[in-house]
Design a protein around this motif. Structure first.
Motif, PDB file in Angstrom:
ATOM      1  N   PRO A 107       0.732  -1.218  -0.019  1.00  0.00           N
ATOM      2  CA  PRO A 107      -0.188   0.135  -0.002  1.00  0.00           C
ATOM      3  C   PRO A 107       0.856   1.343   0.112  1.00  0.00           C
ATOM      4  O   PRO A 107       0.253   2.472  -0.269  1.00  0.00           O
ATOM      5  N   THR A 108       2.094   1.109   0.490  1.00  0.00           N
ATOM      6  CA  THR A 108       3.126   2.152   0.294  1.00  0.00           C
ATOM      7  C   THR A 108       4.572   1.504   0.633  1.00  0.00           C
ATOM      8  O   THR A 108       4.518   0.007   0.826  1.00  0.00           O
ATOM      9  N   ASN A 109       5.559   2.214   0.610  1.00  0.00           N
ATOM     10  CA  ASN A 109       6.821   1.652   0.759  1.00  0.00           C
ATOM     11  C   ASN A 109       7.976   2.265   1.554  1.00  0.00           C
ATOM     12  O   ASN A 109       9.089   1.923   1.523  1.00  0.00           O
ATOM     13  N   GLU A 110       7.540   2.874   2.604  1.00  0.00           N
ATOM     14  CA  GLU A 110       8.257   3.245   3.725  1.00  0.00           C
ATOM     15  C   GLU A 110       9.310   2.377   4.055  1.00  0.00           C
ATOM     16  O   GLU A 110      10.608   2.266   4.434  1.00  0.00           O
ATOM     17  N   ASP A 111       8.745   1.005   4.600  1.00  0.00           N
ATOM     18  CA  ASP A 111       9.367   0.022   5.188  1.00  0.00           C
ATOM     19  C   ASP A 111      10.404  -0.439   4.265  1.00  0.00           C
ATOM     20  O   ASP A 111      11.551  -0.883   4.647  1.00  0.00           O
ATOM     21  N   PHE A 138      -2.007  -0.959  -3.830  1.00  0.00           N
ATOM     22  CA  PHE A 138      -3.307  -1.697  -3.402  1.00  0.00           C
ATOM     23  C   PHE A 138      -3.487  -1.407  -1.972  1.00  0.00           C
ATOM     24  O   PHE A 138      -2.975  -1.654  -1.142  1.00  0.00           O
ATOM     25  N   ARG A 139      -4.798  -0.892  -1.825  1.00  0.00           N
ATOM     26  CA  ARG A 139      -5.328  -0.753  -0.436  1.00  0.00           C
ATOM     27  C   ARG A 139      -7.055  -1.012  -0.601  1.00  0.00           C
ATOM     28  O   ARG A 139      -7.599  -0.719  -1.501  1.00  0.00           O
ATOM     29  N   ASP A 140      -7.080  -2.187   0.397  1.00  0.00           N
ATOM     30  CA  ASP A 140      -8.686  -2.329   0.382  1.00  0.00           C
ATOM     31  C   ASP A 140      -9.537  -1.527   1.052  1.00  0.00           C
ATOM     32  O   ASP A 140      -9.887  -1.759   2.125  1.00  0.00           O
ATOM     33  N   GLU A 141      -9.612  -0.458   0.081  1.00  0.00           N
ATOM     34  CA  GLU A 141     -10.672   0.348   0.518  1.00  0.00           C
ATOM     35  C   GLU A 141     -12.173  -0.004   1.135  1.00  0.00           C
ATOM     36  O   GLU A 141     -12.536  -0.734   0.420  1.00  0.00           O
ATOM     37  N   VAL A 142     -12.578   0.422   2.181  1.00  0.00           N
ATOM     38  CA  VAL A 142     -13.818  -0.033   2.568  1.00  0.00           C
ATOM     39  C   VAL A 142     -14.876   0.326   1.523  1.00  0.00           C
ATOM     40  O   VAL A 142     -15.820  -0.434   1.192  1.00  0.00           O
ATOM     41  N   ARG A 150     -10.788   6.982  -5.990  1.00  0.00           N
ATOM     42  CA  ARG A 150     -10.643   6.221  -4.793  1.00  0.00           C
ATOM     43  C   ARG A 150     -10.753   4.710  -5.263  1.00  0.00           C
ATOM     44  O   ARG A 150     -11.723   4.131  -5.131  1.00  0.00           O
ATOM     45  N   GLY A 151      -9.820   4.516  -5.759  1.00  0.00           N
ATOM     46  CA  GLY A 151      -9.459   2.883  -6.428  1.00  0.00           C
ATOM     47  C   GLY A 151      -8.944   2.043  -5.355  1.00  0.00           C
ATOM     48  O   GLY A 151      -8.479   2.408  -4.231  1.00  0.00           O
ATOM     49  N   ARG A 152      -8.899   0.762  -5.555  1.00  0.00           N
ATOM     50  CA  ARG A 152      -8.250  -0.127  -4.512  1.00  0.00           C
ATOM     51  C   ARG A 152      -6.735  -0.314  -5.116  1.00  0.00           C
ATOM     52  O   ARG A 152      -5.813  -0.173  -4.482  1.00  0.00           O
ATOM     53  N   ILE A 281     -10.111  17.649  -3.854  1.00  0.00           N
ATOM     54  CA  ILE A 281      -9.580  16.406  -4.005  1.00  0.00           C
ATOM     55  C   ILE A 281      -8.108  16.266  -3.620  1.00  0.00           C
ATOM     56  O   ILE A 281      -7.489  17.185  -4.221  1.00  0.00           O
ATOM     57  N   GLU A 282      -7.867  15.294  -2.634  1.00  0.00           N
ATOM     58  CA  GLU A 282      -6.409  15.270  -2.411  1.00  0.00           C
ATOM     59  C   GLU A 282      -5.464  14.532  -3.547  1.00  0.00           C
ATOM     60  O   GLU A 282      -5.818  13.249  -3.783  1.00  0.00           O
ATOM     61  N   VAL A 283      -4.842  15.457  -4.072  1.00  0.00           N
ATOM     62  CA  VAL A 283      -3.845  14.645  -5.169  1.00  0.00           C
ATOM     63  C   VAL A 283      -2.498  14.533  -4.880  1.00  0.00           C
ATOM     64  O   VAL A 283      -1.633  13.565  -5.373  1.00  0.00           O
TER      65      VAL A 283
HETATM   66  C1  P5A Z   1       3.520   9.283   0.701  1.00  0.00           C
HETATM   67  C2  P5A Z   1       4.481   8.434  -0.246  1.00  0.00           C
HETATM   68  C3  P5A Z   1       1.441   7.879   1.364  1.00  0.00           C
HETATM   69  O1  P5A Z   1       0.921   6.781   1.153  1.00  0.00           O
HETATM   70  N1  P5A Z   1       3.753   7.138   1.552  1.00  0.00           N
HETATM   71  C4  P5A Z   1       4.333   6.931   0.562  1.00  0.00           C
HETATM   72  C5  P5A Z   1       2.835   8.107   1.691  1.00  0.00           C
HETATM   73  N2  P5A Z   1       0.578   8.753   1.206  1.00  0.00           N
HETATM   74  S1  P5A Z   1      -0.868   8.907   1.140  1.00  0.00           S
HETATM   75  O2  P5A Z   1      -1.579  10.037   1.391  1.00  0.00           O
HETATM   76  O3  P5A Z   1      -1.567   7.953   1.900  1.00  0.00           O
HETATM   77  O4  P5A Z   1      -0.941   8.604  -0.457  1.00  0.00           O
HETATM   78  C6  P5A Z   1      -0.544   9.374  -1.382  1.00  0.00           C
HETATM   79  C7  P5A Z   1      -1.371   9.818  -2.607  1.00  0.00           C
HETATM   80  O5  P5A Z   1      -1.951   8.587  -3.194  1.00  0.00           O
HETATM   81  C8  P5A Z   1      -3.334   8.954  -3.659  1.00  0.00           C
HETATM   82  N3  P5A Z   1      -4.143   7.829  -3.148  1.00  0.00           N
HETATM   83  C9  P5A Z   1      -5.066   7.224  -3.698  1.00  0.00           C
HETATM   84  N4  P5A Z   1      -5.473   7.547  -5.057  1.00  0.00           N
HETATM   85  C10 P5A Z   1      -6.412   6.649  -5.511  1.00  0.00           C
HETATM   86  N5  P5A Z   1      -7.140   5.387  -4.707  1.00  0.00           N
HETATM   87  C11 P5A Z   1      -6.843   5.649  -3.558  1.00  0.00           C
HETATM   88  N6  P5A Z   1      -7.268   4.630  -2.817  1.00  0.00           N
HETATM   89  C12 P5A Z   1      -5.959   6.346  -2.968  1.00  0.00           C
HETATM   90  N7  P5A Z   1      -5.273   6.426  -1.719  1.00  0.00           N
HETATM   91  C13 P5A Z   1      -4.090   7.379  -1.814  1.00  0.00           C
HETATM   92  C14 P5A Z   1      -3.842  10.483  -3.093  1.00  0.00           C
HETATM   93  O6  P5A Z   1      -3.567  11.322  -4.117  1.00  0.00           O
HETATM   94  C15 P5A Z   1      -2.838  10.423  -1.942  1.00  0.00           C
HETATM   95  O7  P5A Z   1      -2.420  11.895  -1.639  1.00  0.00           O
END
Ligand code: P5A
Length: 438
Positions: A107-111, A138-142, A150-152, A281-283
């Motif tokens: 779902p992300t790569n810090e680790d 991949f994030r298994d969004e509710v 807001r995809g998975r 929208i958070e981009v």
């Molecule tokens: C920052 C980079 C992180 O994951 N870790 C690595 C940190 N941040 S975040 O805010 O959780 O996600 C970064 C951006 O990814 C987009 N995003 C998504 N896009 C589509 N579907 C989703 N379910 C989704 N979740 C996050 C957003 O733009 C977010 O700002």
């Protein structure tokens, strides 16, 4: 590209079930198709836009960091080391391989980046560093919704910084702030930095980049003063730490927050005539979390006077989400209106009568001349009614249309239309070509 040989399935009717304009338009114009809840196939028109956005992100990131590529599938052990495996919860897609090893779809790569860096970097002389990759997550969004917004499974650019101390880490943070402002500007959108909650990534300092749009998931509250600041600062160098700090203060010193961090007490201090509210929208989202991962995972380097635990930050951009966000910010009743920098093609060539020899010959010439000159051109050469083709072109949102029909050709002219302004000009075939191929 000739439409007659393309897989560009445009739907006649607006698809049902899509709640927001961008989702509807992406389905209708044939950019994406859903294959599972929150998971999409990118069709030929969609992938061209996704690649354009990705390339702008890459070019701006290359000015502050170095590209690499980490895998989508990660071993659970890394996440156990950082202590996040259990904390991350049901959003993580957990997988077991044939040997019974616990894996996960990242779902992300810090680790992972912390472990990679730890294994190879030993001295303070190798710091600071900024690394990034553009990879599917991949994030298994509710509640996956709004299509790719807001995809998975989604494409993210994620960057990671390693610095010797907090002062250095902050400069890395400021650099990314500026890189983000420039990145979004190039895409033709305005993203406002807003104070954010750091959630499962951690840390105290974090900002979201928010595109204002009525369909946005977050409620936003900001001081209108932020709109007057020249945030992109064309002349500002990434090496000028002092100027970067000034930019940071100006960009984040005015009240701008989402519902997650909104506080009435401070909001009340913003003069009433400058208070702006809306949706966004958070981009993008940037984080400074210091030693959180380096400490937990044993990343340390030798310094001139003993060991140093590097300070880290991470910086995300929702590359696939941006396709939807840009459409939310730029469409009308007839369809998408692509900003030129991210358009799948620059020019659409349309024949009004596919059964008229002169029309087809002129259109073929124009298509060939533009393509030879490197202009990205979509040629609707199908045997369809002119009106249907024009509707399709408006829906797909290419910045320019060249419309060729027997009536105009009799006077030696074709029509050039701007999708954004709707303005039409009659030009000779040669002038129409020269307008784009010069
Ligand atoms: C920052 C980079 C992180 O994951 N870790 C690595 C940190 N941040 S975040 O805010 O959780 O996600 C970064 C951006 O990814 C987009 N995003 C998504 N896009 C589509 N579907 C989703 N379910 C989704 N979740 C996050 C957003 O733009 C977010 O700002």
């Amino acid at each position: 590209m000739r439409l007659s040989r393309s897989f560009l399935p445009v739907l006649k009717e607006s698809p049902s079930g899509a709640e927001v304009a961008s989702h509807k338009l992406m389905l209708q114009a044939g950019l994406i198709r859903q294959t599972s809840a929150g998971i999409y196939a990118w069709l030929p028109l969609g992938i061209r836009v996704l690649r354009k956005i990705e390339q702008i992100v890459r070019e701006e990131q290359d000015k502050v960091g170095q590209e690499m590529l980490m895998p989508t599938i990660q071993p659970a052990d890394l996440w156990k080391e950082s202590g996040r495996y259990d904390a991350y919860g049901p959003e993580m897609l957990r997988i077991e391989d044939r040997h019974g090893r616990e894996m996960l779809y990242g779902p992300t790569n810090e680790d992972m980046i912390t472990a990679l860096f730890r294994d190879d970097v030993k001295s303070y002389r190798e710091l600071p560093r900024m690394l990034y990759h553009i990879q599917w997550k991949f994030r298994d969004e509710v509640r996956p919704r709004f299509g790719v917004m807001r995809g998975r499974e989604f494409l993210m650019k994620d960057a990671y910084s390693f610095d010797l101390d907090e002062a250095g880490a902050k400069v890395s943070y400021y650099r990314q702030l500026l890189a983000y402002l420039r990145t979004f500007k190039r895409m033709g959108i305005k993203a406002v930095p807003m104070q954010a909650d750091s959630g499962p990534i951690g840390g105290k300092l974090s900002h979201e980049f928010v595109v204002l749009a009525p369909s946005g998931e977050s409620e936003v509250f900001y001081d209108g003063k932020i709109e007057e600041v020249d945030l992109e600062r064309e002349g500002l160098s990434y090496d000028d730490a002092e100027a970067l700090e000034t930019l940071f203060k100006e960009a984040t010193g005015v009240y701008a927050r989402t519902d997650e961090t909104h506080e009435e007490q401070y909001w009340a201090e913003v003069p009433a005539d400058r208070q702006r509210t809306g949706r966004g929208i958070e981009v993008g989202h940037i984080f400074y979390f210091g030693e959180k991962y380096s400490q937990a995972m044993g990343l340390k380097v030798s310094g001139p006077n003993g060991e140093i635990v590097p300070m880290m930050g991470s910086y995300g951009i929702g590359v696939s989400r941006l396709v939807g966000a840009i459409i939310e910010a730029s469409h009308d009743d007839n369809g998408i209106v692509w900003p030129e920098a991210v358009a799948p093609f620059t020019v659409g060539v349309v024949t009004m009568r596919a059964d008229d020899e002169a029309t087809v010959a002129a259109a073929d010439d124009i298509y060939k001349a533009l393509t030879d000159a490197g202009v990205e051109t979509l040629y609707d050469d199908r045997d369809e009614r002119g009106g249907v083709k024009l509707g399709g072109m408006d829906l797909m949102g290419l910045p320019w249309q060249i419309v060729i029909g027997p009536r105009g050709l009799k006077d030696g002219v074709v029509e050039v239309k701007s999708r954004k302004t709707g303005e039409r000009h009659e030009l000779t075939v040669q002038d129409a070509i020269a307008k784009f191929a010069s």
